[in-house]
Design a protein around this motif. Structure first.
Motif, PDB file in Angstrom:
ATOM      1  N   VAL A 170       1.647   5.612  15.045  1.00 40.26           N
ATOM      2  CA  VAL A 170       0.698   6.559  15.608  1.00 40.26           C
ATOM      3  C   VAL A 170      -0.195   7.124  14.843  1.00 40.26           C
ATOM      4  O   VAL A 170      -1.425   7.647  15.302  1.00 40.26           O
ATOM      5  CB  VAL A 170       1.474   7.632  16.514  1.00 40.26           C
ATOM      6  N   MET A 171       0.016   7.286  13.561  1.00 39.32           N
ATOM      7  CA  MET A 171      -0.840   7.976  12.634  1.00 39.32           C
ATOM      8  C   MET A 171      -2.162   7.213  12.283  1.00 39.32           C
ATOM      9  O   MET A 171      -2.992   7.600  11.553  1.00 39.32           O
ATOM     10  CB  MET A 171      -0.125   8.447  11.578  1.00 39.32           C
ATOM     11  N   ILE A 172      -2.050   5.944  12.455  1.00 39.59           N
ATOM     12  CA  ILE A 172      -3.141   4.926  11.947  1.00 39.59           C
ATOM     13  C   ILE A 172      -3.846   4.475  13.191  1.00 39.59           C
ATOM     14  O   ILE A 172      -4.545   3.428  13.048  1.00 39.59           O
ATOM     15  CB  ILE A 172      -2.491   3.933  11.093  1.00 39.59           C
ATOM     16  N   LEU A 173      -3.741   5.044  14.399  1.00 33.58           N
ATOM     17  CA  LEU A 173      -4.172   4.495  15.434  1.00 33.58           C
ATOM     18  C   LEU A 173      -5.659   4.353  15.457  1.00 33.58           C
ATOM     19  O   LEU A 173      -6.301   3.575  16.195  1.00 33.58           O
ATOM     20  CB  LEU A 173      -3.985   5.173  16.770  1.00 33.58           C
ATOM     21  N   ASP A 174      -6.176   5.392  14.892  1.00 37.14           N
ATOM     22  CA  ASP A 174      -7.793   5.381  14.776  1.00 37.14           C
ATOM     23  C   ASP A 174      -8.520   4.567  13.869  1.00 37.14           C
ATOM     24  O   ASP A 174      -9.647   4.325  13.762  1.00 37.14           O
ATOM     25  CB  ASP A 174      -8.305   6.811  14.511  1.00 37.14           C
ATOM     26  N   TYR A 175      -7.519   4.032  12.761  1.00 36.41           N
ATOM     27  CA  TYR A 175      -8.171   3.054  12.023  1.00 36.41           C
ATOM     28  C   TYR A 175      -8.404   1.516  12.394  1.00 36.41           C
ATOM     29  O   TYR A 175      -7.750   0.980  13.211  1.00 36.41           O
ATOM     30  CB  TYR A 175      -7.247   2.944  10.876  1.00 36.41           C
ATOM     31  N   SER A 176      -9.448   0.923  11.867  1.00 35.12           N
ATOM     32  CA  SER A 176      -9.973  -0.405  12.569  1.00 35.12           C
ATOM     33  C   SER A 176     -10.650  -0.927  11.315  1.00 35.12           C
ATOM     34  O   SER A 176     -10.979  -0.537  10.448  1.00 35.12           O
ATOM     35  CB  SER A 176     -10.826  -0.240  13.756  1.00 35.12           C
ATOM     36  N   GLY A 177     -10.871  -2.381  11.559  1.00 35.46           N
ATOM     37  CA  GLY A 177     -11.480  -3.119  10.503  1.00 35.46           C
ATOM     38  C   GLY A 177     -10.820  -3.113   9.105  1.00 35.46           C
ATOM     39  O   GLY A 177      -9.761  -3.185   8.893  1.00 35.46           O
ATOM     40  N   PRO A 178     -11.757  -3.076   7.915  1.00 38.39           N
ATOM     41  CA  PRO A 178     -11.328  -2.861   6.754  1.00 38.39           C
ATOM     42  C   PRO A 178     -10.250  -1.958   6.464  1.00 38.39           C
ATOM     43  O   PRO A 178      -9.405  -2.009   5.608  1.00 38.39           O
ATOM     44  CB  PRO A 178     -12.606  -2.824   5.787  1.00 38.39           C
TER      45      PRO A 178
ATOM     46  N   LEU B  90      -1.701  12.552   2.265  1.00 42.31           N
ATOM     47  CA  LEU B  90      -2.957  11.694   2.723  1.00 42.31           C
ATOM     48  C   LEU B  90      -2.801  11.294   4.139  1.00 42.31           C
ATOM     49  O   LEU B  90      -3.847  11.151   4.915  1.00 42.31           O
ATOM     50  CB  LEU B  90      -3.482  10.864   1.631  1.00 42.31           C
ATOM     51  N   THR B  91      -1.654  10.323   4.435  1.00 42.79           N
ATOM     52  CA  THR B  91      -1.599   9.758   5.607  1.00 42.79           C
ATOM     53  C   THR B  91      -1.619  10.975   6.544  1.00 42.79           C
ATOM     54  O   THR B  91      -2.220  10.876   7.998  1.00 42.79           O
ATOM     55  CB  THR B  91      -0.258   8.994   5.733  1.00 42.79           C
ATOM     56  N   ILE B  92      -0.751  12.114   6.547  1.00 41.47           N
ATOM     57  CA  ILE B  92      -0.661  13.074   7.528  1.00 41.47           C
ATOM     58  C   ILE B  92      -2.192  13.761   7.584  1.00 41.47           C
ATOM     59  O   ILE B  92      -2.474  14.192   8.844  1.00 41.47           O
ATOM     60  CB  ILE B  92       0.018  14.180   7.241  1.00 41.47           C
ATOM     61  N   THR B  93      -2.881  13.995   6.506  1.00 42.61           N
ATOM     62  CA  THR B  93      -4.111  14.721   6.544  1.00 42.61           C
ATOM     63  C   THR B  93      -5.107  13.800   7.486  1.00 42.61           C
ATOM     64  O   THR B  93      -6.162  14.173   8.170  1.00 42.61           O
ATOM     65  CB  THR B  93      -4.826  14.882   5.143  1.00 42.61           C
ATOM     66  N   ALA B  94      -4.984  12.458   7.281  1.00 43.01           N
ATOM     67  CA  ALA B  94      -6.077  11.378   8.028  1.00 43.01           C
ATOM     68  C   ALA B  94      -5.712  11.552   9.569  1.00 43.01           C
ATOM     69  O   ALA B  94      -6.566  11.546  10.498  1.00 43.01           O
ATOM     70  CB  ALA B  94      -5.866  10.078   7.611  1.00 43.01           C
TER      71      ALA B  94
ATOM     72  N   PRO C 275      -7.587   5.812   3.191  1.00 41.98           N
ATOM     73  CA  PRO C 275      -6.949   4.486   2.991  1.00 41.98           C
ATOM     74  C   PRO C 275      -7.134   3.824   1.747  1.00 41.98           C
ATOM     75  O   PRO C 275      -6.052   3.573   0.964  1.00 41.98           O
ATOM     76  CB  PRO C 275      -7.801   3.491   3.965  1.00 41.98           C
ATOM     77  N   VAL C 276      -8.165   4.043   0.957  1.00 43.65           N
ATOM     78  CA  VAL C 276      -8.257   3.609  -0.515  1.00 43.65           C
ATOM     79  C   VAL C 276      -7.492   4.498  -1.518  1.00 43.65           C
ATOM     80  O   VAL C 276      -6.849   3.954  -2.425  1.00 43.65           O
ATOM     81  CB  VAL C 276      -9.732   3.548  -1.002  1.00 43.65           C
ATOM     82  N   ALA C 277      -7.399   5.769  -1.205  1.00 47.12           N
ATOM     83  CA  ALA C 277      -6.832   6.674  -2.022  1.00 47.12           C
ATOM     84  C   ALA C 277      -5.301   6.449  -1.955  1.00 47.12           C
ATOM     85  O   ALA C 277      -4.381   6.391  -3.066  1.00 47.12           O
ATOM     86  CB  ALA C 277      -7.112   8.073  -1.504  1.00 47.12           C
ATOM     87  N   VAL C 278      -4.780   6.111  -0.707  1.00 49.11           N
ATOM     88  CA  VAL C 278      -3.247   5.743  -0.518  1.00 49.11           C
ATOM     89  C   VAL C 278      -2.823   4.420  -1.142  1.00 49.11           C
ATOM     90  O   VAL C 278      -1.884   4.445  -1.738  1.00 49.11           O
ATOM     91  CB  VAL C 278      -3.285   5.602   1.007  1.00 49.11           C
ATOM     92  N   LEU C 279      -3.859   3.624  -0.798  1.00 54.23           N
ATOM     93  CA  LEU C 279      -3.558   2.358  -1.709  1.00 54.23           C
ATOM     94  C   LEU C 279      -3.444   2.434  -3.157  1.00 54.23           C
ATOM     95  O   LEU C 279      -2.661   1.873  -3.855  1.00 54.23           O
ATOM     96  CB  LEU C 279      -4.497   1.408  -1.470  1.00 54.23           C
ATOM     97  N   ALA C 280      -4.446   3.020  -3.814  1.00 50.52           N
ATOM     98  CA  ALA C 280      -4.381   3.606  -5.257  1.00 50.52           C
ATOM     99  C   ALA C 280      -2.948   4.158  -5.584  1.00 50.52           C
ATOM    100  O   ALA C 280      -2.709   3.887  -6.823  1.00 50.52           O
ATOM    101  CB  ALA C 280      -5.795   4.016  -5.487  1.00 50.52           C
ATOM    102  N   SER C 281      -2.690   5.181  -5.033  1.00 48.93           N
ATOM    103  CA  SER C 281      -1.620   5.892  -5.314  1.00 48.93           C
ATOM    104  C   SER C 281      -0.145   5.125  -5.294  1.00 48.93           C
ATOM    105  O   SER C 281       0.525   4.994  -6.073  1.00 48.93           O
ATOM    106  CB  SER C 281      -1.257   7.106  -4.196  1.00 48.93           C
ATOM    107  N   ILE C 282      -0.519   3.936  -4.112  1.00 54.17           N
ATOM    108  CA  ILE C 282       0.798   3.150  -4.168  1.00 54.17           C
ATOM    109  C   ILE C 282       0.872   2.192  -5.229  1.00 54.17           C
ATOM    110  O   ILE C 282       1.893   1.930  -6.098  1.00 54.17           O
ATOM    111  CB  ILE C 282       0.971   2.501  -2.860  1.00 54.17           C
ATOM    112  N   ILE C 283      -0.166   1.641  -5.629  1.00 53.78           N
ATOM    113  CA  ILE C 283      -0.389   0.698  -6.873  1.00 53.78           C
ATOM    114  C   ILE C 283       0.226   1.580  -8.150  1.00 53.78           C
ATOM    115  O   ILE C 283       0.618   1.008  -8.859  1.00 53.78           O
ATOM    116  CB  ILE C 283      -1.711   0.141  -7.008  1.00 53.78           C
TER     117      ILE C 283
END
Length: 295
Positions: free
Chosen positions: A197-205, A98-102, A57-65
């Motif tokens: 559906v690719m982010i179903l397992d993410y929660s919290g921060p 990265l999203t697919i990998t997660a 998640p942090v790597a994705v955010l950094a890439s987008i920024i």
């Protein structure tokens, strides 16, 4: 602008959809509330995930920024050099990877299904995106994103190409950001989801960072689309920024209306729609070459 404004435009889209449907809808700043609430919560991780799942998640955010630094949001980009369009494209390709990998790291069949769909549709949208940028490079005689989106001069030759590129990029915007009619961002039925559906397992921060990054990505694509047909040049920093925000606000309203009046198309028809956007970008490339006397 990039770090603060994007969640607001998600609220605008949702409010427009609510108004069209005859509902009051959520507050315009609802996503800010959701992100702050998620950042205060704890995260739960599946036993099948690795440390990579927590880092992504942090790597994705950094890439987008980082990708946003190449877009001239205030009249000039923070970073710019000849050939930076390649990095710009591949930063978004890195986000997809990265999203697919997660999703694959969770060992979930549902998330694997979403990852497969994302990879399939991404292959079409990336081809269209690359072709559109090649056409822009020919039209503007520039290999940097800043030069492509701050061009000026005689427009009667290149206007047809820009219009075609705008419509082609509109398809890319909807696909890359999982908007209707490609994907429904509000659905929670795994059989019909792509991005969600690719982010179903993410929660919290982690989920808060993912939602925040998705809003920034949508903001960048909307800004790119409006700068295609209406570059913000010749103004000082504050006036140019304000004009761009108004343009992006109009784009958010249009997206909200489109999502309200269109139904989600069948999965088998999504490649056809993406191929149509590629044909538009290819025609734009040919028109640009003819207009400049290259063919």
């Amino acid at each position: 602008m990039v770090l603060v404004a994007p969640p607001f435009f998600i609220g605008v889209i949702n409010r427009v959809k609510a108004i069209v449907a005859g509902r009051k809808g959520a507050p315009l700043f609802q996503l800010y509330f959701d992100i702050f609430k998620l950042l205060r919560k704890g995260a739960v991780y599946s036993k099948s995930t690795s440390v990579l799942f927590q880092i992504i998640p942090v790597a994705v955010l950094a890439s987008i920024i980082c990708a946003s630094c190449f877009v001239p949001l205030t009249g000039i980009s923070l970073i710019g050099f000849s050939g930076d369009t390649i990095i710009f494209i591949y930063l978004f390709a890195l986000v997809r990877f990265l999203t697919i990998t997660a999703a694959m790291d969770t060992a979930s069949s549902f998330e694997g299904m979403g990852a497969s769909r994302e990879a399939t549709f991404g292959a079409f949208s990336e081809l269209t995106f690359f072709t559109a940028l090649v056409a822009l490079a020919i039209i503007t005689q520039s290999l940097s994103v800043n030069g492509m989106l701050t061009w000026s001069g005689s427009r009667f030759v290149v206007e047809p190409s820009m219009i075609l590129l705008f419509f082609a990029f509109s398809f890319i915007l909807l696909t890359e950001n999982s908007r209707m009619p490609i994907d429904d961002p509000n659905t929670h039925l795994e059989l019909t989801m792509i991005h969600e559906v690719m982010i179903l397992d993410y929660s919290g921060p982690d989920l808060g960072v993912v939602l925040y990054g998705a809003s920034i990505k949508l903001f960048i694509f909307m800004a790119f689309a409006v700068l295609l047909i209406s570059p913000t040049t010749g103004h000082n920093l504050w006036i140019g920024s304000g004009i761009l925000m108004l343009k992006v606000l109009c784009a958010a309203i249009v997206i909200g209306v489109v999502e309200s009046v269109t139904a989600r198309i069948r999965f088998l028809r999504i490649p056809q729609m993406l191929i149509a956007s590629f044909v538009l970008s290819l025609f734009a490339l040919l028109v640009a070459l003819f207009g400049l006397g290259r063919l």
